[in-house]
Design a protein around this motif. Structure first.
Motif, PDB file in Angstrom:
ATOM      1  N   CYS A   1       2.722   6.126 -10.393  1.00 35.45           N
ATOM      2  CA  CYS A   1       2.614   4.921 -10.044  1.00 35.45           C
ATOM      3  C   CYS A   1       3.926   4.132 -10.449  1.00 35.45           C
ATOM      4  N   GLU A   2       4.414   3.199  -9.785  1.00 33.28           N
ATOM      5  CA  GLU A   2       5.487   2.495  -9.968  1.00 33.28           C
ATOM      6  C   GLU A   2       5.265   0.885  -9.534  1.00 33.28           C
ATOM      7  N   THR A   3       5.800   0.199 -10.345  1.00 33.88           N
ATOM      8  CA  THR A   3       6.246  -1.237  -9.779  1.00 33.88           C
ATOM      9  C   THR A   3       7.580  -1.635 -10.033  1.00 33.88           C
TER      10      THR A   3
ATOM     11  N   THR B   1       4.164  -2.568  -5.187  1.00 35.48           N
ATOM     12  CA  THR B   1       3.542  -1.754  -6.324  1.00 35.48           C
ATOM     13  C   THR B   1       3.079  -0.604  -5.549  1.00 35.48           C
ATOM     14  N   GLY B   2       3.356   0.652  -6.032  1.00 33.04           N
ATOM     15  CA  GLY B   2       2.932   1.930  -5.090  1.00 33.04           C
ATOM     16  C   GLY B   2       2.563   2.993  -6.141  1.00 33.04           C
TER      17      GLY B   2
ATOM     18  N   PHE C   1       1.512   1.681  -0.824  1.00 33.73           N
ATOM     19  CA  PHE C   1       2.125   0.611  -1.146  1.00 33.73           C
ATOM     20  C   PHE C   1       1.123  -0.493  -1.145  1.00 33.73           C
ATOM     21  N   LYS C   2       0.679  -1.180  -2.156  1.00 30.40           N
ATOM     22  CA  LYS C   2      -0.194  -2.335  -2.009  1.00 30.40           C
ATOM     23  C   LYS C   2       0.232  -3.253  -0.946  1.00 30.40           C
TER      24      LYS C   2
ATOM     25  N   VAL D   1      -7.776   4.906   0.797  1.00 27.30           N
ATOM     26  CA  VAL D   1      -7.240   4.710  -0.714  1.00 27.30           C
ATOM     27  C   VAL D   1      -5.978   3.546  -0.633  1.00 27.30           C
ATOM     28  N   THR D   2      -6.256   2.618  -1.496  1.00 27.83           N
ATOM     29  CA  THR D   2      -5.320   1.604  -1.617  1.00 27.83           C
ATOM     30  C   THR D   2      -5.027   1.323  -2.973  1.00 27.83           C
TER      31      THR D   2
END
Length: 196
Positions: free
Chosen positions: A81-83, A93-94, A117-118, A133-134
């Protein structure tokens, strides 16, 4: 001459020793996901929402990268995960997610593997008739970023030069102008000499 040769030999020897060591300057180190001060991947926490489209139930789960969760006949694995960094303009946000669904034959099939990605859910979607899924957030930190850019210099069309309005410096007919100070007026002796 001998001194110059000794200095040159010493410089080349030191240069060879230093050439094998990488030189890293703090100004050239990129601030990416592996930079010093960034939360390591294994310590990040992602919150994912798993939606069952049949009954409308949403299950929120918190996972570290490498963990998975099973909910009825679906397994969701979080790989990363990454922001984006706080100083970047576009906030994203992914999460890299893998979704496996159990088939009626009891076999597990992978229905999705990729980044979600959000902020852009349509960029990459879980295409499954029952589950979606999100990512909701990725908890991670960055070191203090680069300094904020300097404010742009604005120019104006107004001149800072004094306006001239005739021999006395006042525009004709302008009585609102301030009287001249002693520094601006000639000394009385100079006026007396010029009058004669």
């Amino acid at each position: 001459m001998l001194l110059a040769v000794a200095l040159a030999a010493g410089c080349s020897k030191g240069g060879e020793e230093n050439a094998s060591k990488p030189v890293i300057s703090s100004s050239t180190v990129p601030l990416g996901p592996n930079a010093p001060g960034v939360t390591p991947m294994g310590q990040r926490i992602a919150v994912l929402a798993i939606l069952n489209k049949r009954n409308g139930i949403v299950q929120n789960v918190s996972l570290h990268p490498g963990q998975s969760v099973r909910w009825k006949d679906v397994i969701v694995r979080l790989r990363a995960c990454e922001t984006t960094a706080p100083w970047e303009e576009e906030k994203m946000t992914g999460a890299f997610v893998q979704v496996d669904v159990q088939q009626p034959s009891k076999r597990w099939d992978r229905v999705f593997s990729g980044w979600l990605f959000k902020e852009s859910p349509s960029l990459n979607v879980v295409e499954h008739p029952v589950y979606d899924v999100t990512p909701k957030r990725c908890e991670m930190t960055y070191p203090a970023g680069p300094a904020a850019p300097a404010a742009p210099v604005t120019s104006s069309n107004l001149s800072s030069a004094k306006k001239s309005g005739g021999p006395s410096g006042n525009p004709a007919g302008n009585t609102d102008a301030a009287p001249a100070t002693d520094a601006e007026s000639p000394p009385p002796s100079a006026v007396a000499n010029n009058a004669t």
